[in-house]
Design an enzyme around this catalytic site. Structure first.
Site: not given
Length: 323
Positions: A212, A61
């Site tokens: 989402g 990340y």
């Protein structure tokens, strides 16, 4: 410190918060801008104050940025945090190149992670996925050796199938399975989730809003350049029909006086005592809403409505991980 429900991670494993904090969005993973680091650190510290001790990161990340950020956030508070680290993904300039799960690579990765995090032992260490290039026995066996060295406490796995889960657990007890799970992504209920339950392995469920889709904020068609448009569930008629199902979630959320996002998290939370919603956030303002979602309950009729509306296969197109 406020009280948040805790669960044992795996059979007789360590106590962790039933709500996990995903730290990925605190770094630039896909080449985008890096969120405000001070706010991200403040978010982690406030989460710890609220009793959320499960912090999920990955050595890839932000090319190590995320681990360094988590390390800063937990400085002086190591005992308050349970650190989960994924490894194995190889990126260059934000582009995915593949996996490296060789034992020699794992032994290299772990030392860089410990240095960036500023800790001596990682609580949960897990390959980010399996690709068949390295035997499961070699991967899990290497992590088991790291446990003997005191560099790891518990072993997790991520994004694998049921057969691989059984194989991994036979080599060394697996504490947690990290996998995408939501109303829109229920395929794990066929084989993988039953296997985890039978083996006593906790499920760390990420992508509770299906990237989402279940927030109630998405509209069709998507704006030009929206990264969601690369995935089939967000394309053309698929998105239109999928959003029709989301209207059911939005109406139920309105009736209950909560947000669709909260309902999506609450549904995952309601699927079992050993299932942890892993929610990504990089702002303190998101904490109250997500914590409140853990207290939402459903009637039998509400659960039936959601399960019928979002039955396996009801959402058109591949999962957010598939094209």
């Amino acid at each position: 410190m406020k009280s948040i429900e805790q669960i044992h991670l795996g059979q007789n494993g360590p106590l962790v918060s039933k709500l996990g904090l995903g730290c990925m969005r605190m770094s630039s993973v896909w080449g985008g801008p890096t969120p405000d680091e001070k706010e991200s650190i403040a978010t982690i510290r406030q989460a710890l104050d609220e009793g959320i001790n499960f912090l999920n990161t990955g050595d890839f990340y932000g090319a190590g940025h995320n681990e360094m950020l988590v390390g800063k956030a937990i400085e002086g508070r190591r005992d308050d945090a349970f650190i989960s680290v994924k490894f194995g993904a190889i990126f260059h300039n934000g582009a995915w190149l593949g996996l490296d799960l060789r034992p020699i690579a794992i032994k290299n990765f772990i030392n860089y992670s410990l240095t960036r995090l500023g800790i001596e032992t990682i609580d949960l260490y897990q390959p980010c996925r399996m690709d068949g290039s390295v035997p499961v026995a070699d991967i899990i066996g290497t992590i088991a050796d790291l446990i003997k060295e005191g560099k790891v406490k518990h072993i997790g796995v991520s994004e694998i199938n049921a057969a691989q889960l059984w194989e991994a657990n036979a080599i060394h007890p697996i504490s947690a399975l990290e996998i995408g799970y939501s109303l829109a992504d229920r395929q794990i209920e066929n084989e993988l989730l039953p296997a985890a339950k039978e083996l006593g392995i906790s499920v760390v469920a990420f992508a509770n809003t299906a990237e989402g889709l279940l927030t109630g904020e998405m509209k069709a068609p998507l704006p030009a350049g929206d990264y969601h448009s690369h995935f089939s569930r967000f394309q053309g008629d698929n998105l239109t029909r999928n959003l029709e199902k989301v209207e059911v979630l939005k109406q139920l959320a309105k009736d209950k006086g909560v947000t669709p996002t909260q309902l999506a998290i609450a549904w995952v939370n309601a699927q079992g005592e050993q299932i942890m919603p892993l929610v990504s956030m990089s702002k303190r303002s998101r904490l109250p809403e997500n914590i409140a979602a853990m207290s939402i309950s459903f009637s039998a009729e509400e659960i039936k409505l959601l399960n019928d509306t979002f039955a396996i296969g009801a959402i058109l197109g591949g999962t957010y991980l598939q094209r």
